[in-house]
Design a protein around this motif. Structure first.
Motif, mmCIF file in Angstrom:
data_model
loop_
_atom_site.group_PDB
_atom_site.id
_atom_site.type_symbol
_atom_site.label_atom_id
_atom_site.label_comp_id
_atom_site.label_asym_id
_atom_site.label_seq_id
_atom_site.Cartn_x
_atom_site.Cartn_y
_atom_site.Cartn_z
ATOM 1 N N THR A 41 29.527 57.002 49.999
ATOM 2 C CA THR A 41 29.730 57.999 48.941
ATOM 3 C C THR A 41 28.396 58.570 48.469
ATOM 4 O OG1 THR A 41 31.688 56.781 48.249
ATOM 5 C CG2 THR A 41 30.847 58.402 46.719
ATOM 6 N N ARG B 263 36.740 61.293 62.226
ATOM 7 C CA ARG B 263 37.235 61.319 60.845
ATOM 8 C C ARG B 263 38.195 60.151 60.645
ATOM 9 N NH1 ARG B 263 35.840 66.387 62.046
ATOM 10 N NH2 ARG B 263 35.132 67.733 60.378
ATOM 11 N N GLU B 264 37.613 58.972 60.430
ATOM 12 C CA GLU B 264 38.435 57.792 60.232
ATOM 13 C C GLU B 264 37.669 56.731 59.446
ATOM 14 O OE1 GLU B 264 37.496 55.741 64.556
ATOM 15 O OE2 GLU B 264 39.446 56.620 64.203
ATOM 16 N N ARG B 265 38.427 55.830 58.895
ATOM 17 C CA ARG B 265 37.934 54.656 58.174
ATOM 18 C C ARG B 265 37.076 54.994 56.958
ATOM 19 N NH1 ARG B 265 37.490 52.731 63.720
ATOM 20 N NH2 ARG B 265 39.333 51.462 64.108
ATOM 21 N N THR B 266 36.179 54.093 56.621
ATOM 22 C CA THR B 266 35.420 54.161 55.367
ATOM 23 C C THR B 266 34.588 55.431 55.196
ATOM 24 O OG1 THR B 266 35.358 51.752 55.345
ATOM 25 C CG2 THR B 266 33.826 52.893 53.885
ATOM 26 N N TYR C 54 35.020 58.479 56.290
ATOM 27 C CA TYR C 54 35.873 59.641 56.018
ATOM 28 C C TYR C 54 36.544 59.522 54.654
ATOM 29 C CZ TYR C 54 39.061 63.508 56.910
ATOM 30 O OH TYR C 54 39.742 64.699 56.839
ATOM 31 N N LYS C 55 36.971 58.319 54.294
ATOM 32 C CA LYS C 55 37.562 58.129 52.964
ATOM 33 C C LYS C 55 36.547 58.414 51.867
ATOM 34 C CE LYS C 55 41.127 54.836 54.219
ATOM 35 N NZ LYS C 55 41.640 53.472 54.043
ATOM 36 N N ALA C 56 35.304 57.994 52.076
ATOM 37 C CA ALA C 56 34.254 58.274 51.091
ATOM 38 C C ALA C 56 33.985 59.775 51.000
ATOM 39 C CB ALA C 56 32.978 57.529 51.467
ATOM 40 N N TRP C 57 33.992 60.466 52.138
ATOM 41 C CA TRP C 57 33.796 61.921 52.167
ATOM 42 C C TRP C 57 34.885 62.628 51.362
ATOM 43 C CZ3 TRP C 57 30.139 65.271 53.619
ATOM 44 C CH2 TRP C 57 30.484 66.590 53.883
ATOM 45 N N LEU C 58 36.146 62.276 51.620
ATOM 46 C CA LEU C 58 37.264 62.894 50.901
ATOM 47 C C LEU C 58 37.221 62.567 49.416
ATOM 48 C CD1 LEU C 58 40.164 62.296 53.440
ATOM 49 C CD2 LEU C 58 38.866 64.389 53.058
ATOM 50 N N SER C 59 36.868 61.331 49.100
ATOM 51 C CA SER C 59 36.762 60.924 47.702
ATOM 52 C C SER C 59 35.700 61.735 46.968
ATOM 53 C CB SER C 59 36.432 59.437 47.638
ATOM 54 O OG SER C 59 36.120 59.043 46.350
ATOM 55 N N ARG D 241 36.994 65.264 46.300
ATOM 56 C CA ARG D 241 37.922 65.262 45.161
ATOM 57 C C ARG D 241 37.160 65.127 43.849
ATOM 58 N NH1 ARG D 241 41.071 62.173 48.646
ATOM 59 N NH2 ARG D 241 40.244 60.256 47.753
#
Length: 77
Positions: free
Chosen positions: A4, A39-42, A44-49, A52
């Protein structure tokens, strides 16, 4: 440094360069700017978070209190 923390300046730079006026163009620019391969796992989730968080997700917006009638006098009927 977390994923992040690494994503925050990249997302901010894309938002600054593209602007917030056209969200469709901004979303495409954010998709194109993803820096970590698949675009997978931690990562990508941090990128999307981070996207947002910086764009202000509507679920994080304060809710209007339906019992508060003070602003009703400003609404013409």
């Amino acid at each position: 440094m977390s994923w992040t923390d690494a994503a925050a300046p990249l997302v901010a730079e894309v938002i600054r360069s593209v602007g917030r006026s056209d969200m469709k163009v901004l979303r495409k620019a954010l998709v194109a700017a993803y820096p970590w391969g698949e675009r997978e796992r931690t990562p990508y989730k941090a990128w999307l978070s981070e996207i947002r968080r910086q764009l202000g997700h509507p679920l994080n917006a304060p809710k209007a209190d339906p019992k508060n009638k003070q602003t009703d006098m400003f609404n013409p009927r």
